[in-house]
Scaffold this motif. Structure first.
Motif, mmCIF file in Angstrom:
data_model
loop_
_atom_site.group_PDB
_atom_site.id
_atom_site.type_symbol
_atom_site.label_atom_id
_atom_site.label_comp_id
_atom_site.label_asym_id
_atom_site.label_seq_id
_atom_site.Cartn_x
_atom_site.Cartn_y
_atom_site.Cartn_z
ATOM 1 N N PHE A 125 24.992 76.349 51.310
ATOM 2 C CA PHE A 125 23.569 76.485 51.583
ATOM 3 C C PHE A 125 22.903 75.109 51.601
ATOM 4 N N SER A 126 23.225 74.276 50.610
ATOM 5 C CA SER A 126 22.648 72.940 50.553
ATOM 6 C C SER A 126 23.048 72.114 51.772
ATOM 7 N N GLN A 127 24.302 72.210 52.159
ATOM 8 C CA GLN A 127 24.774 71.483 53.346
ATOM 9 C C GLN A 127 24.000 71.914 54.584
ATOM 10 N N ALA A 128 23.789 73.212 54.715
ATOM 11 C CA ALA A 128 23.089 73.733 55.894
ATOM 12 C C ALA A 128 21.634 73.276 55.924
ATOM 13 N N VAL A 129 21.007 73.206 54.748
ATOM 14 C CA VAL A 129 19.580 72.880 54.674
ATOM 15 C C VAL A 129 19.334 71.375 54.747
ATOM 16 N N THR A 130 20.197 70.591 54.067
ATOM 17 C CA THR A 130 19.923 69.153 53.922
ATOM 18 C C THR A 130 20.999 68.235 54.489
ATOM 19 N N LEU B 243 20.688 69.764 46.968
ATOM 20 C CA LEU B 243 19.379 69.953 47.593
ATOM 21 C C LEU B 243 18.501 68.717 47.424
ATOM 22 N N GLU C 133 21.641 84.597 47.409
ATOM 23 C CA GLU C 133 20.997 83.923 48.536
ATOM 24 C C GLU C 133 19.493 83.760 48.294
ATOM 25 N N GLN D 284 17.196 80.370 47.945
ATOM 26 C CA GLN D 284 15.976 80.175 48.722
ATOM 27 C C GLN D 284 14.816 79.773 47.811
ATOM 28 N N SER E 211 15.222 76.200 46.921
ATOM 29 C CA SER E 211 14.964 75.389 48.110
ATOM 30 C C SER E 211 13.476 75.242 48.374
ATOM 31 N N LYS F 35 11.235 71.796 48.437
ATOM 32 C CA LYS F 35 10.383 71.432 49.573
ATOM 33 C C LYS F 35 8.943 71.206 49.116
ATOM 34 N N ARG G 168 13.905 61.127 52.301
ATOM 35 C CA ARG G 168 14.626 62.036 51.404
ATOM 36 C C ARG G 168 14.947 61.347 50.076
#
Length: 429
Positions: free
Chosen positions: A89-94, A99, A207, A211, A214, A218, A256
């Motif tokens: 999930f972290s890879q996909a988002v950032t 994160l 999941e 979120q 995440s 943000k 970042r």
């Protein structure tokens, strides 16, 4: 070649389950047995939920790994225990395994350059500039607690808001924004505990929990991006201005990395101090003799601080990745293997600390690992010690006695942990 020591499934689950860290005495008993029988042992997931890792429970091994930052890396794998799902999930988002990219994630040569930016600001000689402000805040906090008494939740009234306010002051965050900072911190670090995250996460899927974290990250990033822009236009002498205007190799920090710097100062700077402060207060409430001794002899105050930090070990683990083949505790660690330095276990190792489960304000020496060691030793350790010493000076001046007024409860958290409630009955001096 000897087969690696592999933890039984039930113990492996206990090591990584957030609720295990709320059952403190049971967990310490497990670590006592592991240090004797399997001080370095492999933890393997059922159903491949996480990448296998080596659990490190002895102080000596934890210190060795912490101080050798060439062989034991913070990158490329997550520096905090994560499931495969969370890492993906972290890879996909950032595009990163974490994160938040902050000081704790980087290795040399980036890490020392980033650390140097604020290192002088957090040294004792600079902190003397804000000591009077911290002392005033400590007295006002204790006054409010006494007024709210005789029965109070110490976490809610004192150990939660006090360090939060100190850190927000040095970051230049307005007081009206502090509740938001507390909420976001608890969603990041307390997301495993429904009471702290305030999210109703008992009914959430993994999941949805990811979120939630995440979204908190943000929100932090957006807030500190605006703060950095303001501090570039109107710099002051606070640490927020240092970060906003910092140059590394002649260039400003990438967005970042800038956000990550603010987030690590804002979150790690208060959640951990809160946990240590509450832990010390609980120990003293349960030991009237020790409370009376410390009240009569203020030279024991530095000992209270160090023992509280060791005894509570708020940062309960960090992960490392082996850069080369190495032997630890009789086990063959391969290059690329993942390891958990468990600070709770290391700071309760009887080989280093006599009667480690006892809170002893006079303990000496007290070379604990709660701040880490080596290049990644906690940047804010002097601030944490100063905050706690000043607060306990104020507490001991205003309180004649304390005793438990109900059951203290620890948070369900694998990473940053501590008391989430501490009911006390206080008698003012």
């Amino acid at each position: 070649m000897n087969q690696p020591a592999v933890l039984p499934e039930a113990i492996a689950r206990q090591v990584i389950a957030p609720e295990s860290y709320a059952e403190w005495n049971s967990l310490l008993g497990t670590f006592d047995r592991l240090r004797e029988e399997m001080p370095v042992a492999k933890v393997v997931a059922e159903n491949d939920k996480f990448e296998p890792f080596w659990l490190i429970t002895r102080y000596e091994d934890a210190m060795r790994i912490s101080k050798d930052n060439k062989v034991f890396l913070n990158n490329p794998k997550p520096v905090v225990f994560s499931t495969r799902e969370a890492t993906a999930f972290s890879q996909a988002v950032t595009g990163s395994n974490m994160l938040v990219d902050s000081l704790v994630v980087f290795d040399a040569p980036v890490h020392p350059k980033y650390r140097k930016l604020t290192m002088d600001w957090f040294m004792p000689r600079n902190l003397t500039k804000i000591e009077a402000e911290i002392r005033d805040l400590a007295h006002r906090t204790v006054d409010r607690m006494v007024e709210a008494g005789p029965e109070v939740d110490f976490v809610k009234e004192v150990s939660g808001p006090y360090p939060l306010h100190v850190v927000m002051q040095i970051l230049g965050v307005p007081e009206e924004d502090e509740p938001r900072m507390m909420m976001l911190t608890q969603q990041m670090f307390g997301g495993q505990d429904a009471d702290l995250s305030g999210s109703g996460m008992d009914n959430m899927t993994p999941e949805q929990v990811l979120q939630l974290v995440s979204v908190a990250v943000k929100s932090f990033e957006d807030y500190f991006a605006a703060l950095a822009e303001e501090r570039r236009a109107n710099p002051t002498d606070d640490v927020a201005s240092v970060i906003a205007n910092a140059l590394v190799d002649g260039k400003p920090l990438p967005p970042r990395d800038l956000a990550g710097y603010y987030i690590i100062v804002a979150t790690a700077g208060h959640d951990t101090t809160s946990a240590s402060t509450a832990g010390a207060m609980m120990a003293l409430a349960n030991d009237p003799e020790q409370f009376a001794r410390v009240k009569a002899d203020r030279s024991l105050l530095p000992g209270i601080v160090e023992e509280a930090i060791r005894w509570t070990s708020p940062v309960q683990h960090f992960m490392r990745t082996a850069a080369e083949d190495v032997e630890i505790g009789g086990q063959q660690i391969k290059a690329g293997d993942w390891m958990m330095i468990n600070y709770v276990a290391a700071n309760h190792d009887p080989a280093q600390f006599e009667n480690p489960s006892k809170f002893d304000a006079a303990r000496t020496p007290n070379r604990h690992l709660a701040f880490g060691a080596g290049a990644h030793q906690c940047l804010g350790l002097h601030l944490a010690r100063l905050e706690m010493r000043i607060l306990f000076e104020a507490l001991l001046d205003r309180i004649e006695s304390i005793e438990p007024a109900g059951e203290a409860k620890r948070s369900n958290s694998t990473f940053v942990g501590g008391l989430k409630t501490l009911p006390l009955r206080i008698t003012p001096a």
